[in-house]
Write an enzyme that holds these catalytic residues in place. Sequence first.
Site, PDB file in Angstrom:
ATOM      1  N   VAL A 132       0.909  -1.151   0.000  1.00  0.00           N
ATOM      2  CA  VAL A 132       0.000   0.000   0.000  1.00  0.00           C
ATOM      3  C   VAL A 132       0.949   1.201   0.000  1.00  0.00           C
ATOM      4  CG1 VAL A 132      -1.702   1.317   1.323  1.00  0.00           C
ATOM      5  CG2 VAL A 132      -1.917  -1.168   1.139  1.00  0.00           C
ATOM      6  N   PRO A 133       1.112   1.846  -1.153  1.00  0.00           N
ATOM      7  CA  PRO A 133       2.209   2.796  -1.357  1.00  0.00           C
ATOM      8  C   PRO A 133       1.990   4.180  -0.747  1.00  0.00           C
ATOM      9  CG  PRO A 133       0.919   2.605  -3.349  1.00  0.00           C
ATOM     10  CD  PRO A 133       0.361   1.596  -2.378  1.00  0.00           C
ATOM     11  N   CYS A 134       2.024   4.250   0.564  1.00  0.00           N
ATOM     12  CA  CYS A 134       1.863   5.538   1.250  1.00  0.00           C
ATOM     13  C   CYS A 134       3.023   6.481   0.949  1.00  0.00           C
ATOM     14  CB  CYS A 134       1.700   5.325   2.751  1.00  0.00           C
ATOM     15  SG  CYS A 134       3.062   4.439   3.515  1.00  0.00           S
ATOM     16  N   HIS A 135       4.135   5.927   0.464  1.00  0.00           N
ATOM     17  CA  HIS A 135       5.272   6.775   0.103  1.00  0.00           C
ATOM     18  C   HIS A 135       4.951   7.685  -1.076  1.00  0.00           C
ATOM     19  CE1 HIS A 135       5.745   3.250  -2.539  1.00  0.00           C
ATOM     20  NE2 HIS A 135       6.279   4.120  -3.399  1.00  0.00           N
ATOM     21  N   ARG A 136       3.846   7.424  -1.776  1.00  0.00           N
ATOM     22  CA  ARG A 136       3.461   8.234  -2.935  1.00  0.00           C
ATOM     23  C   ARG A 136       2.644   9.465  -2.565  1.00  0.00           C
ATOM     24  NH1 ARG A 136       1.703   3.029  -6.494  1.00  0.00           N
ATOM     25  NH2 ARG A 136       3.793   2.154  -6.686  1.00  0.00           N
TER      26      ARG A 136
END
Length: 164
Positions: A132-136
């Site tokens: 779940v790409p919260c870094h985006r």
Amino acid sequence: MTATFQTLNTPDGPFTVITNEAGKVIASGWTPSVEDTASRIRPVHRPDDIAEGPGDAASAVEAFYAGDVHAVETVEVELHGTDGQLAGWKALRRIEPGQPLNYSQFARALGSPSAVRAAASICARNPVALFVPCHRVLRTDGSLGGFAWGLDIKQSLLDREANA
């Protein structure tokens, strides 16, 4: 509940993945510590036993670091949280690699334009980093903001996705 973990060496450091009996990722992050990774899971859903073993999620992580930035998108995750968190984590999976949003844009995507802090909280409580790409999601001014696993890793992930 019994779970399985794997720790992989990545260009960003050790990455630990914990999967449930169905093979779904329930926690992950850039640490060699299974305990630190498991601490991201709500206590009521935390596995009683976590043993080292193989899993399909590791192959997706390896593919991601080999240049297939979409590889982690197909990995199934099992998340437990509030309705808002679950909706937010689902929305994070729709952000395209190389197309980061800022917290204001993310709040609008969630249908709550004024809930910027709530949007940031959803990212901060994400137990399955990378999948779940919260870094985006970036600060509204375009700076990195926070990242549970360190800003160097966040920047590395964003650079990797921008160059894919």
